[in-house]
Design a protein around this motif. Structure first.
Motif, PDB file in Angstrom:
ATOM      1  N   ALA A 139       0.761  -1.114  -0.060  1.00 14.34           N
ATOM      2  CA  ALA A 139       0.045   0.033   0.146  1.00 14.34           C
ATOM      3  C   ALA A 139       0.869   1.137   0.096  1.00 14.34           C
ATOM      4  O   ALA A 139       1.785   1.221   0.299  1.00 14.34           O
ATOM      5  N   PHE A 140       0.333   2.195  -0.377  1.00  8.49           N
ATOM      6  CA  PHE A 140       1.014   3.709  -0.358  1.00  8.49           C
ATOM      7  C   PHE A 140      -0.026   4.671  -0.163  1.00  8.49           C
ATOM      8  O   PHE A 140      -1.490   4.297  -0.281  1.00  8.49           O
ATOM      9  N   LEU A 141       0.144   5.970  -0.232  1.00 12.98           N
ATOM     10  CA  LEU A 141      -0.797   6.964   0.017  1.00 12.98           C
ATOM     11  C   LEU A 141      -1.074   7.772  -1.384  1.00 12.98           C
ATOM     12  O   LEU A 141      -0.409   8.113  -2.018  1.00 12.98           O
ATOM     13  N   PRO A 142      -2.446   7.653  -1.804  1.00 13.40           N
ATOM     14  CA  PRO A 142      -2.914   8.269  -3.091  1.00 13.40           C
ATOM     15  C   PRO A 142      -2.646   9.627  -2.956  1.00 13.40           C
ATOM     16  O   PRO A 142      -3.242  10.185  -1.876  1.00 13.40           O
ATOM     17  N   GLY A 143      -2.375  10.463  -3.997  1.00 13.21           N
ATOM     18  CA  GLY A 143      -2.215  11.881  -3.932  1.00 13.21           C
ATOM     19  C   GLY A 143      -3.373  12.468  -3.779  1.00 13.21           C
ATOM     20  O   GLY A 143      -3.427  13.795  -2.933  1.00 13.21           O
ATOM     21  N   THR A 144      -4.684  12.041  -3.830  1.00 11.60           N
ATOM     22  CA  THR A 144      -5.796  12.728  -3.542  1.00 11.60           C
ATOM     23  C   THR A 144      -5.843  12.966  -2.032  1.00 11.60           C
ATOM     24  O   THR A 144      -6.471  14.297  -1.901  1.00 11.60           O
ATOM     25  N   HIS A 145      -5.153  12.351  -1.183  1.00 10.57           N
ATOM     26  CA  HIS A 145      -5.371  12.873   0.172  1.00 10.57           C
ATOM     27  C   HIS A 145      -4.440  13.911   0.578  1.00 10.57           C
ATOM     28  O   HIS A 145      -4.616  14.477   1.691  1.00 10.57           O
ATOM     29  N   CYS A 146      -3.669  14.353  -0.236  1.00 12.45           N
ATOM     30  CA  CYS A 146      -2.795  15.471  -0.023  1.00 12.45           C
ATOM     31  C   CYS A 146      -3.288  16.780  -0.630  1.00 12.45           C
ATOM     32  O   CYS A 146      -2.281  17.918  -0.634  1.00 12.45           O
ATOM     33  N   TYR A 147      -4.128  16.845  -1.231  1.00  9.91           N
ATOM     34  CA  TYR A 147      -4.825  18.273  -1.831  1.00  9.91           C
ATOM     35  C   TYR A 147      -6.493  18.448  -1.137  1.00  9.91           C
ATOM     36  O   TYR A 147      -6.836  17.667  -0.655  1.00  9.91           O
ATOM     37  N   ALA A 148      -6.198  19.847  -1.020  1.00 14.94           N
ATOM     38  CA  ALA A 148      -7.367  20.147  -0.656  1.00 14.94           C
ATOM     39  C   ALA A 148      -8.863  20.610  -1.705  1.00 14.94           C
ATOM     40  O   ALA A 148      -9.944  20.968  -1.392  1.00 14.94           O
ATOM     41  N   ASN A 149      -8.147  20.338  -3.035  1.00 23.21           N
ATOM     42  CA  ASN A 149      -9.005  20.544  -4.092  1.00 23.21           C
ATOM     43  C   ASN A 149      -9.391  19.462  -5.012  1.00 23.21           C
ATOM     44  O   ASN A 149      -9.896  19.494  -5.962  1.00 23.21           O
ATOM     45  N   GLY A 150      -9.065  18.185  -4.295  1.00 27.93           N
ATOM     46  CA  GLY A 150      -9.639  17.138  -5.103  1.00 27.93           C
ATOM     47  C   GLY A 150      -8.631  16.568  -6.245  1.00 27.93           C
ATOM     48  O   GLY A 150      -8.778  15.477  -6.810  1.00 27.93           O
ATOM     49  N   GLN A 151      -7.399  17.243  -6.319  1.00 33.89           N
ATOM     50  CA  GLN A 151      -6.438  16.895  -7.387  1.00 33.89           C
ATOM     51  C   GLN A 151      -5.844  15.681  -6.993  1.00 33.89           C
ATOM     52  O   GLN A 151      -5.894  15.211  -5.669  1.00 33.89           O
ATOM     53  N   GLY A 152      -5.070  15.257  -7.521  1.00 32.15           N
ATOM     54  CA  GLY A 152      -3.710  14.081  -7.083  1.00 32.15           C
ATOM     55  C   GLY A 152      -4.185  12.748  -7.244  1.00 32.15           C
ATOM     56  O   GLY A 152      -3.240  11.727  -7.010  1.00 32.15           O
ATOM     57  N   ASP A 153      -5.007  12.495  -8.314  1.00 31.01           N
ATOM     58  CA  ASP A 153      -5.117  11.129  -8.594  1.00 31.01           C
ATOM     59  C   ASP A 153      -4.111  10.124  -9.670  1.00 31.01           C
ATOM     60  O   ASP A 153      -4.229   8.987  -9.832  1.00 31.01           O
ATOM     61  N   ASN A 154      -3.292  11.291 -10.326  1.00 27.98           N
ATOM     62  CA  ASN A 154      -2.068  10.702 -10.656  1.00 27.98           C
ATOM     63  C   ASN A 154      -0.990  10.783 -10.283  1.00 27.98           C
ATOM     64  O   ASN A 154       0.268  10.542 -10.641  1.00 27.98           O
ATOM     65  N   GLU A 155      -0.933  11.026  -8.870  1.00 32.08           N
ATOM     66  CA  GLU A 155       0.231  10.791  -7.908  1.00 32.08           C
ATOM     67  C   GLU A 155       0.030  10.117  -6.738  1.00 32.08           C
ATOM     68  O   GLU A 155      -1.010   9.841  -6.216  1.00 32.08           O
ATOM     69  N   ILE A 156       1.256   9.585  -6.278  1.00 32.23           N
ATOM     70  CA  ILE A 156       1.494   8.667  -5.170  1.00 32.23           C
ATOM     71  C   ILE A 156       2.554   9.180  -4.130  1.00 32.23           C
ATOM     72  O   ILE A 156       3.551   9.847  -4.615  1.00 32.23           O
ATOM     73  N   ARG A 157       2.527   8.835  -2.870  1.00 35.10           N
ATOM     74  CA  ARG A 157       3.407   9.125  -1.898  1.00 35.10           C
ATOM     75  C   ARG A 157       4.155   7.897  -1.405  1.00 35.10           C
ATOM     76  O   ARG A 157       3.050   7.156  -0.968  1.00 35.10           O
ATOM     77  N   LEU A 158       5.064   7.511  -1.372  1.00 30.09           N
ATOM     78  CA  LEU A 158       5.850   6.366  -0.820  1.00 30.09           C
ATOM     79  C   LEU A 158       6.664   6.528   0.292  1.00 30.09           C
ATOM     80  O   LEU A 158       7.688   7.415  -0.142  1.00 30.09           O
ATOM     81  N   SER A 159       6.328   6.327   1.259  1.00 32.46           N
ATOM     82  CA  SER A 159       7.159   6.296   2.554  1.00 32.46           C
ATOM     83  C   SER A 159       8.539   5.475   2.712  1.00 32.46           C
ATOM     84  O   SER A 159       8.406   4.188   2.632  1.00 32.46           O
ATOM     85  N   PHE A 160       9.653   5.849   2.616  1.00 32.83           N
ATOM     86  CA  PHE A 160      10.622   5.014   2.792  1.00 32.83           C
ATOM     87  C   PHE A 160      11.400   4.858   4.576  1.00 32.83           C
ATOM     88  O   PHE A 160      12.183   4.293   4.640  1.00 32.83           O
ATOM     89  N   SER A 161      10.514   5.715   5.353  1.00 31.61           N
ATOM     90  CA  SER A 161      11.102   5.866   6.565  1.00 31.61           C
ATOM     91  C   SER A 161      10.911   4.547   7.563  1.00 31.61           C
ATOM     92  O   SER A 161      11.872   4.340   8.208  1.00 31.61           O
TER      93      SER A 161
END
Ligand SMILES: Cc1ncc(COP(=O)(O)O)c(C=O)c1O
Length: 400
Positions: free
Chosen positions: A355-377
């Motif tokens: 699993a990863f974080l879909p970009g949509t969670h990181c925008y206030a305006n609904g953008q981000g379904d073409n982006e993902i966040r991968l945590s290496f920590s």
């Protein structure tokens, strides 16, 4: 007629609490998940300074138990350490400029109580830290998104937005920014943009909230002055935390700001100071340079994990993605190949055990379904590689 037929509990709720509960999202809620999650910015437990924290706690209880275990203010010695570090970074701090909170999350949560009436304009980067997005949305701020590119917030777009609002007689309340090792995009704002951002805050009389959760975790490149150090007019508020550099479980963050702002934040922090016990333990632990040495160890570990993750991405992901190599922090932000949706990819990746974080969670305006966040920590390096291989396989199948 029962009382529950006569009265609905939901009628008592505020407008924001009335909304249907959304799934909990965030590191604090992760708990145990049976798949390799690269979604959240948890710290790597391998380097928690267990023995040193145990020794510091024992010393506090031996020497200072009466104050440490009673109600009381945040330990002034910890505030002094924060002030000293800020001065070393060129910020003219005094204890009255500082408030400690239960994580920087608590301070970000108090901010709207100080600044935001429903409908007030708050400027936020797109993308941004989803915890902040949620807090400001809950306060019914009118969140206006300023785009982020590979050099952080686009300050020309910010200037245009501020100018347009000024023409309408609207003064935004604050600008929330993460200039260094941005969450989620990993990018860092260069000096010229920092200077312009600080100047714009003063020109338009808008508070700049600089969130510096990851600034100490620099893997390469020269450190840049933080926004507070560039500010001579008192418009910058700086928020930071011990979560990424010591341990999230100590739940201790802090803010530096104009004393007028600190006093208002304190007014809403109704429990008073932060744990007299834990703030003494952190101060005792940090007293003799150990904290700085610990950060050096963290930097080595997280740098090597970033490199392992990037190498795995290059091996496993189909062509067509783009990413900017982060010089520090916890995250890799990736734009997906044409035709791959982050939400669809997440569903498919979960069936493969990642699993990863879909970009949509990181925008206030609904953008981000073409982006993902991968945590290496958080995950050990071999798990990072397995997780990336699973997500890569899911991507290949979606594209096929
Ligand atoms: C940018 C940013 N700010 C603030 C926080 C909150 O951290 P804490 O409440 O643990 O201090 C996080 C945690 O993920 C973060 O990424």
């Amino acid at each position: 007629m029962t009382t529950s037929e006569r009265f609905s509990i939901a009628d008592l709720f505020t407008e924001s609490a009335k909304e249907a509960p959304q799934p909990m999202f965030g590191a604090a809620q992760q708990g145990h998940v049976p798949l390799i999650s690269l979604a959240f910015g948890l710290a790597d437990p391998a380097l928690f300074p267990r023995a040193e924290l145990a020794a510091a706690a024992a010393a506090v209880l031996a020497d200072d138990a009466a104050a440490a275990l009673n109600y009381g203010p945040t330990y002034p010695g910890l505030i002094e350490q924060i002030v000293t570090r800020l001065r070393q970074e060129g910020v003219e701090a005094e204890p009255e400029n500082i408030i400690a909170g239960y994580g920087s999350s608590q301070i970000l949560g108090l901010l709207p109580q100080v600044f935001v009436e429903p409908g007030d304009v708050v400027l936020i980067e797109g993308p941004s830290f989803m915890g902040a997005v949620r807090r400001f949305q809950d306060a019914r701020a009118n969140l206006v998104t300023i785009p982020v590119d590979e050099h952080g917030m686009n300050v020309d777009a910010l200037e245009e937005t501020l100018r347009n609002f000024a023409a309408q007689g609207v003064r935004p309340k604050f600008i929330y920014t993460i200039p260094t090792f941005h969450n989620p995009s990993g990018v860092t704002m260069p000096l010229e943009r920092r200077q312009k951002l600080v100047a714009l805050g003063a020109e338009y009389g808008v508070v700049i909230v600089e969130d510096d959760a990851y600034g100490d975790l620099r893997f390469e490149g020269d450190p840049l002055p933080n926004l507070a150090a560039l500010d001579s007019e008192g418009w910058v508020m700086r928020v930071s935390t011990y979560s990424k550099t010591l341990a999230p479980g100590v739940r201790t963050g802090w803010a530096y700001a104009n004393p007028e702002i600190i006093a208002r934040l304190q007014k809403f922090k109704i429990e008073g100071g932060n744990s007299p016990f834990l703030t003494r333990v952190i101060a005792r632990y940090s007293a003799d340079g150990r904290y700085e040495r610990h950060i050096e160890e963290l930097v080595k570990l997280y740098r090597s994990k970033r490199d392992r993750m990037v190498a795995a991405i290059e091996r496993e992901f189909p062509a067509g993605y783009t990413l900017v190599l982060p010089e520090g922090g916890f995250f890799i932000w990736l734009t997906l190949p044409e035709g791959v949706s982050a939400t669809a990819l997440l569903e498919h990746s979960k069936t493969k055990g990642a699993a990863f974080l879909p970009g949509t969670h990181c925008y206030a305006n609904g953008q981000g379904d073409n982006e993902i966040r991968l945590s290496f920590s958080f995950q050990p390096a071999d798990q990072l590689e397995t997780g990336i291989a699973r997500i890569g396989a899911a991507m290949h199948e979606i594209l096929a």
